[in-house]
Design an enzyme around this catalytic site. Sequence first.
Site, short mmCIF file in Angstrom:
data_model
loop_
_atom_site.label_atom_id
_atom_site.label_comp_id
_atom_site.label_asym_id
_atom_site.label_seq_id
_atom_site.Cartn_x
_atom_site.Cartn_y
_atom_site.Cartn_z
N GLN A 137 -5.09 -1.28 9.82
CA GLN A 137 -5.00 -2.63 9.25
C GLN A 137 -5.64 -3.65 10.19
OE1 GLN A 137 -3.79 -3.35 6.21
NE2 GLN A 137 -4.08 -5.54 6.43
N LYS A 179 0.84 -1.21 0.00
CA LYS A 179 0.00 0.00 0.00
C LYS A 179 0.87 1.25 0.00
CE LYS A 179 -3.83 -2.05 2.53
NZ LYS A 179 -4.19 -2.51 3.86
N ASP A 206 -11.53 2.83 4.09
CA ASP A 206 -11.94 1.42 4.03
C ASP A 206 -13.46 1.28 3.89
OD1 ASP A 206 -9.95 -0.58 4.13
OD2 ASP A 206 -9.52 -0.15 6.24
#
Length: 296
Positions: A98, A54, A121
């Site tokens: 995460q 990422k 997200d």
Amino acid sequence: MVATIIDGKAFAAELRDKIAMQVARLKAEQGITPGLAVVLVGEDPASEVYVRSKGKQTVEVGMASFEYRLAAETSEAELLAVVDRLNADPEIHGILVQLPLPAHLDSDLVINRIDPAKDVDGFHISNVGLLGTGQKAMVPCTPLGCLMMLRAHHGSLSGLHAVVVGRSNIVGKPMAQLLLGDSCTVTIAHSRTRNLAEICRSADILVAAVGRPEMITGDWVKPGATVIDVGINRVADGDKTRLVGDVAFDSAAAVAGAITPVPGGVGPMTIACLLANTLTATCRANALPEPAGLTV
Ligand code: GUN
């Protein structure tokens, strides 16, 4: 029938090019650099790989990448304080914590602490509600990538029967919402569903997101159907390992009309959509028009 391969890797590269162009414009015309913060707690090896990838792709499209690596024993209060700081930082437009978090941390509490406008997200309860009611939301990256590929392949999805196998908050449920938003008739199935093979065989669009290696075989696929394989499973292969999806690729590809491979299908689109969401969040934060094709 031999299925068309839906090339997620190429699709993702094209999306990243489009994003890079828009980021360059934003910098030149507005003096704004989109910033994405990724928070990793502990040392899960799979998460390490994701986070590195990422960070690299964020920089490649011209965005600013911020990484926060916290010890596995970080307390909830400490993690919430980091989220609060990122929420207040005007240089950060997107925040990703995460998952999975270490067991002593309440991931719902942490995710819901993120400013919904920075929740790239799309996991915050407010974005889940907005998506479910057809309002402007931040959309979870993996299902967003799947929808983009489906639209590109089919044009309109209206009236098609979509079967989503898997009911996770990250993929299955938002995928079903997005397909419903595109006027599909949607069935959500899962590991406890009765007559699962038969239900899958009735799908025009079959999305596999159960996390069981090669569970869906060609005899579960309607001839000509489009198969989207979200699974990424590492399985033993002699003394090595290899990645397989939730779909047995060769047998399904012999029946399907189109299919995503693993690797090189859904996976690359997830990170590209994270970058797309970061750009979308940056535009919304600055009341700028959103470039076409970044979200639904
Ligand atoms: N862990 C695995 N996939 C994801 C993802 O898309 N977002 C977050 N936050 N954690 C993950």
